[in-house]
Each structure stands twice: as C-alpha cells, then as structure tokens.
Design a protein around this motif. Structure first.
Motif, PDB file in Angstrom:
ATOM      1  N   HIS B  97      -0.199  -6.624   4.555  1.00  0.00           N
ATOM      2  CA  HIS B  97       0.938  -6.049   3.833  1.00  0.00           C
ATOM      3  C   HIS B  97       2.054  -7.056   3.615  1.00  0.00           C
ATOM      4  CE1 HIS B  97      -1.136  -2.281   4.523  1.00  0.00           C
ATOM      5  NE2 HIS B  97      -0.332  -1.739   3.618  1.00  0.00           N
ATOM      6  N   THR B  99       1.627  -9.617   2.090  1.00  0.00           N
ATOM      7  CA  THR B  99       1.441 -10.099   0.711  1.00  0.00           C
ATOM      8  C   THR B  99       2.375  -9.340  -0.235  1.00  0.00           C
ATOM      9  OG1 THR B  99      -0.375  -8.544   0.320  1.00  0.00           O
ATOM     10  CG2 THR B  99      -0.966 -10.751   1.112  1.00  0.00           C
ATOM     11  N   GLN B 100       2.620  -8.060   0.068  1.00  0.00           N
ATOM     12  CA  GLN B 100       3.560  -7.279  -0.754  1.00  0.00           C
ATOM     13  C   GLN B 100       4.966  -7.858  -0.616  1.00  0.00           C
ATOM     14  OE1 GLN B 100       2.302  -4.826  -2.767  1.00  0.00           O
ATOM     15  NE2 GLN B 100       0.380  -5.600  -1.920  1.00  0.00           N
ATOM     16  N   LYS B 103       5.128 -11.078  -2.489  1.00  0.00           N
ATOM     17  CA  LYS B 103       5.127 -10.869  -3.937  1.00  0.00           C
ATOM     18  C   LYS B 103       6.526 -10.481  -4.420  1.00  0.00           C
ATOM     19  CE  LYS B 103       2.820  -7.267  -5.544  1.00  0.00           C
ATOM     20  NZ  LYS B 103       1.632  -6.435  -5.826  1.00  0.00           N
ATOM     21  N   ILE B 104       7.174  -9.581  -3.650  1.00  0.00           N
ATOM     22  CA  ILE B 104       8.523  -9.133  -4.036  1.00  0.00           C
ATOM     23  C   ILE B 104       9.524 -10.286  -3.921  1.00  0.00           C
ATOM     24  CG2 ILE B 104      10.429  -7.570  -3.397  1.00  0.00           C
ATOM     25  CD1 ILE B 104       8.129  -5.584  -2.522  1.00  0.00           C
TER      26      ILE B 104
END
Lengths: 321, 110
Positions: B97, B99-100, B103-104
């Motif tokens: 998670h 990675t989220q 990404k943000i």
C-alpha cells in the motif's frame, strides 16, 4: 462432566453389551525393558508380574476349544516372559492369527534376538508402537536412542519380508500422540508416516493404527503434572462420537491378565475392573456363552475409546468423513 | 458476562445453527468441505488455516488449528513457518500500500 454411562443413555446405546469374542488378548506381564512416559501399564524392568506356564497352558486350551479369529499378545514387553516362545510355537501350529505387540527395541538385546526368527518362522503379526516418525518427538516419549534402535530392527524385519507387500509377514505400526491432544485421522497420519519412513529411513510397514492416550497410568500422571488433565477430559468428552460405539474393542474382545483374570479390555486391567458377567472372572472358569453377551464394565476412561474416530488396539473405529 | 474469548465458547460454535438453521448448516457443510483433503492435503489446509487464524487474531481458531496440527503430527517448526508466511503476507500487504502513498506523493510534490 457427563458420566460415560449417561452419555451412552443420551444416544440410546446403554447398556453396553459384548457381541462376541473374536479377539483373545493376553497381557503376559508387566515387565518391560522401557519406561515410557505414556505407558498405562506403568511397566518397568523391575516388575515381577509375569504370566505362569500354567496360565499360558490354560489359555492355550481355551484357544484350542474356541474359534477366536485372533490371539493378541501384549505386555509389558511380551518377550520378557520366559514362556512366550513355547506358547507361540504351539499356537502357530494351530494356524491361528497371532499378534505380538512388541516395542521392537528389545530385539536389539542379544538374549531376545531369537524372537526375530521365532516371529518369522511362525508368521507372527507384529504391532509396534512408534509415536512419531521423527526422532526427536519419539525419543522425548520413549527415551534417548529408542528411535534409532527401532529403525534398525524395522530394517532387519523388512529384510525378512515384514512390511513388504506379498510376503505374508505383517508389520503394523501404532501412533499415539506425544502430548495432551488427540490423534488425527488414520489415513492422514498413515500417509505422513509412510512418506517419512520411506524417504528418511528407508523403512517399510503395512498399516498404521492410531490410538488415543488413555488418561490412566503414567499418562494420567503426566496430565496432572503438566496441568492438562481437566482440558484433556473435556476434549475427550466433547469429541464423543456415537458412531464408534458399535465397534468398540471391548465388544468383541476378552482381555486376560498375567494371573489369568478376565477383563473387558487392557485398560480395565490397569483399573482392576474384572469382567462382570456373574461367573468366575478367571481362565479357570472360562464360559464363552456368558462372556460373549456380558455387560461391559464402563467408566469415564471409556471416553478415550469413543473420541473422534474412535480408538482401539486395531486403530480407528468409525469411518472418516 | 465474565470474560470475552473464553475457551469453553468454542463448544458453543456448532450451536450457532440453532438461530439460523439453513444458513448455519450450509456454512458448516461448506466449512467441512473446504478444510478437508482435496487436491491439497489435510496437512496443507490445516497449516493454511493456522496462518489465517494467526493473522486474523482469532483465539478460537488458533486453539483449534494448533491442536489439529499437533494431531496431524505437524511439528512446532512447521507451524511457525506457516505463521511466518502469514506474517510476511500481512507485512507485504501493508508495504504494497506504500505504492499508493508514493503515487500520490509523486503526483502532488513539485
């Protein structure tokens, strides 16, 4: 806890009656070369209680006069009874299926090695207890060095044909839990034993029987000392399976102790509960008609044989789902 | 109520059928089939169940499946490996998670 008889009433199986006598089981003495932590007989090398030649002879006569399918010899270590050799050869001549429950490691000792020949020559079926196919767990229950000696003897027996398909020589193993829990299903454990024994020890056997540890004798002491007693009783009761009652070992077996006294099972021997059929409870007064329809003497220890898929000297009693 | 999570509660588990018979019976039939030997062995399924029990923090299931592992002759070391697999999966799920988060951050930061 619900008493065992009450539990039988709840499932409409009370009273528990014998159906026949198919197995003539003889406990030929309490002497043993081992002192296992789970032994219900609490056998030791110091025990003097051994079946006499006269009692062996009385048993042989009863066997000859009746059509029991199986003679099942247990102990202690049966080989430590000096009359076993002669008895086995006499029985073998009659062609009766005969089982000896051996710990096998006694056959390492020079004075008992002759029994390997005696067993082979007379086609004696051997049942040997191996609590676990891993060295460390088995030695924890049986004592250091047990596992290796056991495997050494299995190798010798395999060379003679024991445990090999088609030889006619049968070597069955017994699993009993190394602790305060119940055995799993026999097929699952047999498959695991076969895999490990073959791959890790190059050792072979015919079948595996699963036996639940009975809360009596040394195992009871262990349960007490380890604080597992209450939970173990509860586990046995919760696992009561009415489907095992039909095939309970006591219903087709008569168990003889070293003095010739008659019991419903080997556990009742330890608890000193002789048969209750209204006739002399001794080989000297053996009466087949009364014995094969006798009322079985039960107690809460009987939950040990009705838990899960059941337990007997021949393993599970009920079919797996 | 004396305590939550009492050991004796487990004995009551099969009786949940009493309050919703059809659903309860279907659940237990499914549970029995899903945890019995199939293409996977009983040993493999029991180790999976133990790992799930530990990751889901269910004391009843940990009790039941530790005992079942013992009954099946599964060693303590094998059980611990199964629990580590569950623990690694949980750590991996958590870290995946990230990675989220990354990404943000990448989207928002100058």
């Amino acid at each position: 806890m619900t008493g065992f008889d009450e539990k039988l009433r709840q499932v409409s199986r009370f009273p528990l009656l014998a159906k026949a006598i198919d197995i003539f089981q003889m406990n030929v003495g309490k002497r043993c070369n081992l002192q296992c932590r789970h032994c219900h007989v609490q056998a030791t090398p110091a025990h003097r209680e051994l079946m006499s030649a006269e009692t062996f002879s009385a048993c042989a006569k009863i066997i000859e006069n009746n059509s029991f399918s199986t003679v099942d010899i247990t102990g202690g270590a049966p080989e430590m009874n000096p009359h076993l050799d002669e008895f086995l050869q006499g029985i073998a001549r009659k062609g009766r299926r005969t089982i000896v429950r051996s710990n096998l490691v006694i056959l390492v000792e020079k004075s008992y090695r002759k029994f390997i020949d005696i067993y082979e020559k007379n086609g004696i079926e051997i049942i040997a207890s191996l609590p676990d196919p891993r060295r460390e767990k088995t030695d924890r229950q049986r004592g250091d060095g047990f596992f290796q000696s056991f495997i050494d003897i299995v190798h010798e027996l395999n060379l003679r044909g024991y445990g090999r398909e088609g030889s006619g020589l049968v070597l069955n193993l017994v699993h009993n839990p190394v602790g305060a829990y119940l055995p799993a299903s026999q097929p699952a454990l047999e498959s695991e034993y076969r895999r490990r024994m073959s791959a890790e020890q190059q050792a072979f056997f015919n079948h595996l029987f699963c036996i639940t540890n009975m809360p009596i004798g040394r195992f009871l002491t262990y349960l007490n000392q380890s604080g597992n007693l209450t939970e173990y009783w509860q586990t046995l009761e919760n696992a009561f399976n009415p489907g095992t009652v039909e095939n309970l070992m006591c219903r087709n077996t008569i168990s003889i102790d070293w003095t010739g006294a008659l019991f419903d099972c080997d556990f009742n021997q330890v608890l000193e509960l002789p048969v209750n059929h209204g006739l002399p409870a001794h080989v000297s007064g053996f009466d087949l008609d009364s014995l094969q329809q006798r009322l079985i003497r039960t107690g809460d220890h009987c939950y040990g044989c009705t838990a899960g898929l059941g337990s007997s000297c021949q393993g599970e009693l009920a079919a797996s789902e | 109520m004396a305590d939550y999570y009492e050991k004796k509660d487990l004995v009551d588990f099969p009786l949940i059928v009493e309050d919703a018979k059809e659903a309860g019976e279907k659940f237990f039939a499914y549970y029995s089939q899903a945890t019995s030997a199939g293409l996977l062995s009983e040993r493999e399924k029991t180790l999976i169940a133990l790992a799930v029990a530990a990751t889901q923090h269910c004391p009843y299931c940990i009790d039941a499946y530790t005992n079942k592992c013992l009954s099946l002759g599964i060693s303590r070391q094998e059980m611990m490996e199964a629990v580590h697999t569950g623990a690694a999966m949980q750590a991996g799920v958590t870290l995946a998670h990230a990675t989220q988060m990354r990404k943000i951050c990448t989207q928002k930061e100058m």
